[in-house]
Design an enzyme around this catalytic site. Structure first.
Site, short mmCIF file in Angstrom:
data_model
loop_
_atom_site.label_atom_id
_atom_site.label_comp_id
_atom_site.label_asym_id
_atom_site.label_seq_id
_atom_site.Cartn_x
_atom_site.Cartn_y
_atom_site.Cartn_z
N CYS A 118 0.51 -1.59 -0.33
CA CYS A 118 0.03 0.17 0.09
C CYS A 118 0.53 1.27 -0.06
O CYS A 118 0.79 2.09 -0.21
CB CYS A 118 -1.04 -0.07 1.04
SG CYS A 118 -2.05 -1.28 1.13
N HIS A 251 -3.61 6.93 2.30
CA HIS A 251 -3.49 6.09 1.66
C HIS A 251 -5.09 5.40 2.48
O HIS A 251 -5.52 5.33 3.85
CB HIS A 251 -2.74 4.55 2.24
CG HIS A 251 -3.30 2.92 1.96
ND1 HIS A 251 -3.68 3.41 0.75
CD2 HIS A 251 -2.93 2.07 3.61
CE1 HIS A 251 -3.86 1.48 1.32
NE2 HIS A 251 -3.64 1.15 2.25
N ASN A 281 -10.30 -0.04 0.12
CA ASN A 281 -8.90 -0.31 0.28
C ASN A 281 -8.52 -0.84 -1.02
O ASN A 281 -8.35 -2.11 -1.11
CB ASN A 281 -8.26 -0.85 1.67
CG ASN A 281 -6.66 -1.01 1.30
OD1 ASN A 281 -5.98 -0.52 0.30
ND2 ASN A 281 -5.83 -1.00 2.32
N1 ACO Z 1 -18.59 -8.77 9.94
C1 ACO Z 1 -18.76 -8.15 11.61
N2 ACO Z 1 -18.56 -8.75 12.44
C2 ACO Z 1 -16.20 -9.17 11.95
C3 ACO Z 1 -15.85 -8.58 10.72
C4 ACO Z 1 -17.34 -8.45 9.57
N3 ACO Z 1 -16.73 -8.85 8.27
N4 ACO Z 1 -15.21 -8.23 10.51
C5 ACO Z 1 -14.62 -9.28 12.54
N5 ACO Z 1 -15.42 -9.39 12.65
C6 ACO Z 1 -15.61 -8.74 14.22
C7 ACO Z 1 -14.78 -10.00 15.56
O1 ACO Z 1 -15.35 -11.28 14.99
C8 ACO Z 1 -14.63 -9.67 16.17
O2 ACO Z 1 -16.28 -10.31 17.09
P1 ACO Z 1 -15.33 -10.70 18.40
O3 ACO Z 1 -15.17 -9.64 19.18
O4 ACO Z 1 -16.93 -11.60 19.46
O5 ACO Z 1 -14.40 -11.83 18.27
C9 ACO Z 1 -15.45 -7.75 16.04
O6 ACO Z 1 -15.83 -7.87 15.15
C10 ACO Z 1 -14.27 -6.79 16.48
O7 ACO Z 1 -13.03 -7.47 15.71
P2 ACO Z 1 -11.40 -6.58 15.61
O8 ACO Z 1 -10.82 -7.34 14.87
O9 ACO Z 1 -11.56 -5.90 17.25
O10 ACO Z 1 -12.23 -5.48 15.39
P3 ACO Z 1 -11.55 -4.10 14.87
O11 ACO Z 1 -12.01 -3.21 15.42
O12 ACO Z 1 -9.94 -3.95 15.54
O13 ACO Z 1 -11.71 -3.67 13.44
C11 ACO Z 1 -10.54 -3.95 11.17
C12 ACO Z 1 -11.12 -4.40 12.28
C13 ACO Z 1 -11.48 -2.89 10.62
C14 ACO Z 1 -9.78 -4.56 10.32
C15 ACO Z 1 -9.15 -3.02 11.91
O14 ACO Z 1 -8.75 -3.18 13.14
C16 ACO Z 1 -8.24 -2.10 11.23
O15 ACO Z 1 -8.77 -1.47 10.55
N6 ACO Z 1 -6.88 -2.33 10.83
C17 ACO Z 1 -6.21 -1.56 10.63
C18 ACO Z 1 -6.33 -2.16 8.71
C19 ACO Z 1 -5.50 -1.53 7.51
O16 ACO Z 1 -5.34 -0.35 7.59
N7 ACO Z 1 -5.24 -2.70 7.63
C20 ACO Z 1 -4.77 -1.92 5.29
C21 ACO Z 1 -3.60 -1.04 5.85
S1 ACO Z 1 -2.26 -1.65 5.30
C22 ACO Z 1 -3.12 -2.22 3.15
O17 ACO Z 1 -3.08 -1.41 3.51
C23 ACO Z 1 -2.63 -3.33 3.32
#
Ligand code: ACO
Length: 324
Positions: A118, A251, A281
């Site tokens: 990215c 990004h 993304n």
């Molecule tokens: N739909 C519904 N529920 C979901 C989903 C979904 N798509 N995905 C995860 N959940 C659930 C999980 O199972 C978890 O449930 P639980 O509490 O019962 O275990 C709950 O939601 C919370 O999950 P978390 O992983 O803690 O959620 P978080 O608030 O951290 O959000 C996310 C996840 C959106 C991926 C976040 O961590 C994030 O944005 N991270 C950065 C990702 C990023 O920016 N990546 C790209 C950067 S570099 C590149 O672009 C390659």
């Protein structure tokens, strides 16, 4: 002295657009539960574009390139360097940049890919700037093109709702004034495993997991701190303050990362360009896509100062300050 300035931008999205609800309905058929509300709240994403199976990164990239060349008021034959940032190349080799070159009907100038996930477009732009400043090129085409949908495991709801396909491109040309004012690139391979697609081709098979894997929260934390240090570094290089930045173009991974970064900088969200809602993304394509949308919508205008920053797998990160 020679500098590099943006002569024109272009972008292209594959026509198939899936709303969160449409994706949730599709996933539900395989027993995978998600919802529009979860995706919007956690990421800011409302829809993404997916390419049809026969559409490749070079096809999306070539279309974005044609639009950038037209906006720059030049011809494909004027391009003497092509750098393509992609993690989803059409093939192992030759490079996607060579295939874009062929698609544009030109030949002779150097063409190669950079792979920084990215952060790829920031890496490619910095390289093109350096090559223009040394006289190695005068009109460079810098492309970010991805079909990330190919890497997604649609049984893993924690990743498959986040990404989309698309391409963006910039024509950079030699000029007597900047242009690109400052830039910084970084990597820390110790974090390679938190965001990766580990599969590799060997003996006619894919060895290892062919799908994207991500430790979301670890990536989130690294992303925020990388953006913070990059901003300070790039602004210090240019001797400028954050108040001088008209547009922060990050990004487009997650609205919460952008909000956190903007808050740390005390920059109002009105000066942060957001397209993650429309595109998801798109990895290396996200920054040039956002830039082109901002320009074509008339929000970004000539004379403004733009701070572009990316972060991604590797872990890699970097920023470029541009007087547009
Ligand atoms: N739909 C519904 N529920 C979901 C989903 C979904 N798509 N995905 C995860 N959940 C659930 C999980 O199972 C978890 O449930 P639980 O509490 O019962 O275990 C709950 O939601 C919370 O999950 P978390 O992983 O803690 O959620 P978080 O608030 O951290 O959000 C996310 C996840 C959106 C991926 C976040 O961590 C994030 O944005 N991270 C950065 C990702 C990023 O920016 N990546 C790209 C950067 S570099 C590149 O672009 C390659």
């Amino acid at each position: 002295r020679v500098f590099a300035r943006i002569a024109g931008t272009g972008s292209h999205l594959p026509p198939r657009c899936l709303s969160n609800q449409a994706l949730a309905d599709q996933l539900a058929q395989d027993g995978i539960e998600t919802s529009d509300a979860w995706i919007v709240e956690r990421t800011g994403i409302r829809q993404r574009h997916f390419a049809e199976p026969d559409v490749t990164s070079s096809m999306l990239g070539a279309e974005a390139a044609r639009r950038a060349i037209e906006a720059a008021g030049c011809q494909p034959q004027d391009i003497d360097l092509i750098i393509c940032a992609t993690s989803t190349p059409d093939m192992v080799f030759p490079s996607t940049a060579c295939l874009i070159q062929r698609e544009l009907g030109i030949s002779g100038g150097p063409a190669f890919d950079v792979q920084a996930v990215c952060s790829g477009f920031i890496y490619a732009l910095t390289l093109a700037d350096a090559m223009i400043r040394t006289g190695a090129a005068r009109k460079a085409l810098v492309v970010g093109a991805e079909v990330f949908s190919r890497l997604l495991n649609f049984k893993d709801r924690t990743t498959c709702v986040l990404f989309g396909d698309g391409a963006g491109a910039v024509v950079l040309e030699a000029a007597s004034e900047p242009g690109i004012v400052a830039s910084a690139l970084h990597a820390d391979g110790r974090h390679a495993d938190i965001l990766c697609t580990p599969g590799a081709i060997s003996g006619g098979q894919v060895l290892g997991d062919p799908f994207l894997r991500m430790e979301g929260q670890a990536v989130f934390k690294l992303a925020v701190s990388a953006l913070d240090t990059t901003t300070a570094e790039v602004l210090a290089q240019a001797g400028r303050s954050v108040e001088s930045v008209d547009w922060l173009i990050l990004h487009q991974a997650n609205i919460r990362i952008m909000q956190t970064a903007a808050k740390k900088l005390k920059l109002p969200m009105e000066r942060v360009l957001v397209t993650v809602d429309r595109h998801g993304n798109t990895s290396a394509a996200s920054i040039p896509l956002a830039l082109d949308f901002g320009i074509r919508e008339g929000r970004i205008t000539r004379g403004q100062s733009l701070l572009l920053e990316g972060m991604g797998g590797g872990f890699t990160w970097g920023g470029v300050l541009i007087d547009y």
